[in-house]
Scaffold this motif. Structure first.
Motif, PDB file in Angstrom:
ATOM      1  N   GLY A 344       0.774  -1.239   0.000  1.00  0.00           N
ATOM      2  CA  GLY A 344       0.000   0.000   0.000  1.00  0.00           C
ATOM      3  C   GLY A 344       0.801   1.282   0.000  1.00  0.00           C
ATOM      4  N   THR A 351      -5.934  11.532   1.253  1.00  0.00           N
ATOM      5  CA  THR A 351      -7.274  10.953   1.312  1.00  0.00           C
ATOM      6  C   THR A 351      -8.328  12.017   1.065  1.00  0.00           C
ATOM      7  OG1 THR A 351      -7.264  11.260   3.707  1.00  0.00           O
ATOM      8  CG2 THR A 351      -6.667   9.084   2.877  1.00  0.00           C
ATOM      9  N   SER A 373      -4.479   4.494   0.555  1.00  0.00           N
ATOM     10  CA  SER A 373      -4.447   3.773  -0.716  1.00  0.00           C
ATOM     11  C   SER A 373      -5.402   2.586  -0.625  1.00  0.00           C
ATOM     12  CB  SER A 373      -3.026   3.279  -1.040  1.00  0.00           C
ATOM     13  OG  SER A 373      -2.542   2.405  -0.022  1.00  0.00           O
ATOM     14  N   TRP A 374      -6.116   2.347  -1.724  1.00  0.00           N
ATOM     15  CA  TRP A 374      -7.024   1.213  -1.796  1.00  0.00           C
ATOM     16  C   TRP A 374      -6.206  -0.031  -2.113  1.00  0.00           C
ATOM     17  CZ3 TRP A 374     -11.498   2.231   0.231  1.00  0.00           C
ATOM     18  CH2 TRP A 374     -11.995   3.537   0.193  1.00  0.00           C
ATOM     19  N   ASN A 377      -6.468  -3.954  -5.949  1.00  0.00           N
ATOM     20  CA  ASN A 377      -6.397  -3.352  -7.288  1.00  0.00           C
ATOM     21  C   ASN A 377      -5.896  -4.398  -8.270  1.00  0.00           C
ATOM     22  OD1 ASN A 377      -3.282  -3.076  -7.583  1.00  0.00           O
ATOM     23  ND2 ASN A 377      -3.720  -2.147  -5.587  1.00  0.00           N
ATOM     24  N   GLN A 409     -14.257  -4.980  -1.295  1.00  0.00           N
ATOM     25  CA  GLN A 409     -13.487  -3.975  -2.018  1.00  0.00           C
ATOM     26  C   GLN A 409     -13.145  -2.749  -1.173  1.00  0.00           C
ATOM     27  OE1 GLN A 409     -12.311  -4.439  -5.157  1.00  0.00           O
ATOM     28  NE2 GLN A 409     -13.198  -6.508  -4.981  1.00  0.00           N
ATOM     29  N   ASP A 410     -13.963  -2.471  -0.160  1.00  0.00           N
ATOM     30  CA  ASP A 410     -13.790  -1.239   0.617  1.00  0.00           C
ATOM     31  C   ASP A 410     -12.720  -1.442   1.691  1.00  0.00           C
ATOM     32  OD1 ASP A 410     -14.456   1.367   0.666  1.00  0.00           O
ATOM     33  OD2 ASP A 410     -16.347   1.154   1.725  1.00  0.00           O
ATOM     34  N   GLN A 412      -8.916  -0.091   2.858  1.00  0.00           N
ATOM     35  CA  GLN A 412      -8.010   1.048   2.659  1.00  0.00           C
ATOM     36  C   GLN A 412      -6.898   1.076   3.702  1.00  0.00           C
ATOM     37  OE1 GLN A 412      -9.679   5.040   3.184  1.00  0.00           O
ATOM     38  NE2 GLN A 412      -8.556   5.767   1.396  1.00  0.00           N
ATOM     39  N   ASN A 505     -11.494  -1.720   6.996  1.00  0.00           N
ATOM     40  CA  ASN A 505     -12.407  -2.495   6.143  1.00  0.00           C
ATOM     41  C   ASN A 505     -13.839  -2.143   6.537  1.00  0.00           C
ATOM     42  OD1 ASN A 505     -12.215  -5.946   4.922  1.00  0.00           O
ATOM     43  ND2 ASN A 505     -13.549  -4.280   4.324  1.00  0.00           N
TER      44      ASN A 505
END
Length: 533
Positions: A344, A351, A373-374, A377, A409-410, A412, A505
């Protein structure tokens, strides 16, 4: 005198950089306040500029040495003529030399003196200008300094000596640092704190350095005048007048200055209000002096609902039963933490905050000063995805909620550095056009923070300190009705020393349709569905 001349020329060069910062002409898109990589880049640039400055000084010194030798040569005939001028000029050779020299040499010397020196070094600074910090960067780092000062109740005099909340750092602030802090806080209408910083700057004044400060366009009178303005704006007229009377640069016009500052206070026209204060309940919980109320904590080994937990149960610390807030200990390995940071960190950027209710997707907010950062990916390898999948399966075992779809997906990675914080907020969106909302949040702390960085729940008087490997989990909705639980208001305290790394998360309600169905209809929440033909 020669050293002063060199210094004045050098400061003229540095003035180019100062003009860029004040004029907002930089094209830099870096985040010099929140991103460690960008701050390291800034340090590299500073070293390059210092080397460049020394090269410029060397070029000036060569020219000065040459001019000095020439001056010494020109003085030889003047010394020979001293006291016998008529005899000296009776010599036709001396007359010829004097006339020729006065006609030709001084003209050439003037041209030589006007020739620019160190143009290559001047051009180098111009090339660096697009990457220099903006005025907004200066305002942001000032806001961070003010934020930690207010939150941890520190005095500027102590901070200037490197004493932060009882921890002595190997650093200090200069007179110019303190003066700039006071000036920016004054423009932000933070008059009380501006006065404290300006008093500190005044105490740091060193008369032996007055000539240097003057070249940097700062005098003791400037500091005293702004301190008097701050005091008058804050209603302290007596001390302001005493300062004006006692300052040699100002006392002759003290009444004029006093009237001017009084009128300024009456108009109250302060436009640069970038500095924001933390909400009082939030700041109080973050402060070192806060003593939480004794609670009856429940600690046990969690062995359900997963069969895996029967073999390797989690250490659970129940902080609040209603609303449900729990901490899990030792659930992530050091190797996983290192891998998450490796994945990451290269993608970290400032943000943004989501504001769906106002049809704004994301925007940079001073209420959230961090980089993120997500994690998930398209560039991840199969091994990296499997590692993340294992962590999310572990979150499922901890929370009893499904991590799939939106929830999967969420994910970070967040990094908070000095002054980095997140003002108290809710994790749910509460937007009718976006009914698929966050039912719960899981926050994994990836490192120990030296000072600051706690997660606080103002409505519950609850403070959770960040510790490596600790996982904080709470519900944003009432589990039976899925109504929004406003007791979940929370925030991230400013980091004082060190940095805070965390993995968040967010878990969504629709992903739980078969795992945790809504048992009762919501009372204070209405779902809206758009029906399309």
């Amino acid at each position: 005198m020669m050293q002063l001349t060199v210094l004045r020329l050098v400061l003229n060069i540095l003035g180019l950089a100062a003009a860029v910062v004040q004029g907002e002409t930089s094209e830099s898109a870096r985040s010099y306040v929140t991103c460690m990589a960008d701050k390291l880049h800034l340090l590299v640039m500073e070293r390059q500029l210092i080397v460049n400055l020394h090269e410029y000084i060397d070029r000036l010194q060569v020219k000065l040495d040459t001019l000095r030798r020439l001056a010494e040569e020109l003085e030889i005939p003047m010394q020979a003529a001293e006291g016998r001028e008529q005899e000296f000029l009776s010599n036709p050779l001396h007359t010829y030399t004097l006339i020729r020299h006065m006609h030709a040499d001084w003209t050439q010397l003037e041209s030589s003196m006007q020739q620019p020196v160190g143009q290559e070094q001047i051009d180098f600074i111009k090339q660096m200008q697009p990457e220099l910090p903006l005025h907004s960067d200066l305002m942001e780092v000032t806001a961070a300094m003010h934020r930690v000062q207010q939150t941890y109740e520190m005095e500027p005099a102590d901070m200037s000596k490197g004493l932060l909340d009882g921890v002595q750092l190997n650093a200090n602030l200069s007179l110019l640092d303190c003066f700039e802090m006071g000036a920016l806080l004054f423009r932000a209408a933070e008059f009380q704190d501006a006065s404290k910083w300006l008093r500190t700057a005044r105490q740091l004044w060193n008369q032996s350095q007055a000539e240097l400060y003057a070249l940097l366009n700062v005098s003791r009178g400037d500091i005293t005048a702004l301190l008097a303005r701050s005091l008058i704006a804050n209603g302290d007229f007596v001390h302001a007048r005493d300062l004006l009377v006692a300052e040699p640069e100002l006392w002759a016009r003290k009444e004029e200055f006093f009237a001017e500052y009084w009128n300024e206070r009456q108009s109250a026209d302060f436009k640069d209000r970038y500095i924001g204060r933390l909400e009082k309940p939030f700041a109080k919980l973050c402060g070192s002096s806060h003593k939480p109320k004794p609670t009856r904590l429940t600690c046990y080994y969690k062995t359900n609902p997963s069969e895996f937990l029967r073999l390797a149960p989690f250490k659970l610390e129940l902080l609040s039963k209603d609303p449900y807030i729990a901490v899990f200990h030792d659930v992530i390995y050091a190797s996983e933490i290192a891998e998450l940071i490796r994945i990451g960190e290269p993608m970290l950027k400032r943000t943004a905050v989501q504001n769906i209710t106002q049809n704004v997707d994301t925007y940079i907010s001073k209420d959230r000063t961090a980089t993120g950062s997500w994690i998930l990916n398209g560039n991840l390898t199969k091994l990296e995805r499997n590692m993340i999948w294992r962590i999310q399966r572990r979150i499922e075992d901890m929370t009893g909620l499904l991590i799939t779809g939106f929830s999967e997906q969420d994910l970070q990675l967040l990094n908070y550095v000095f002054g980095g914080h997140y003002q108290s907020h809710y994790d749910f969106f509460n937007c009718p056009s976006f009914p698929h909302d966050r039912i719960a949040t899981t926050l994994i702390y990836l490192n120990d923070v030296v000072r600051g960085g706690a997660t606080v729940f103002p409505k519950l008087d609850l403070v959770v300190q960040p510790e490596r490997g600790k996982v904080l989990h709470w519900y944003n909705m009432l589990p039976d009705t899925f109504d929004y639980d406003r007791r979940s208001l929370h925030g991230g305290c400013p980091v004082l020393i060190g940095e805070k790394l965390a993995l968040t998360n967010w878990i969504y309600e629709w992903d739980q349709i078969f795992r945790k169905p809504c048992l009762q209809p919501p009372v204070n929440r209405t779902y809206y569905f758009e029906v399309k033909d």
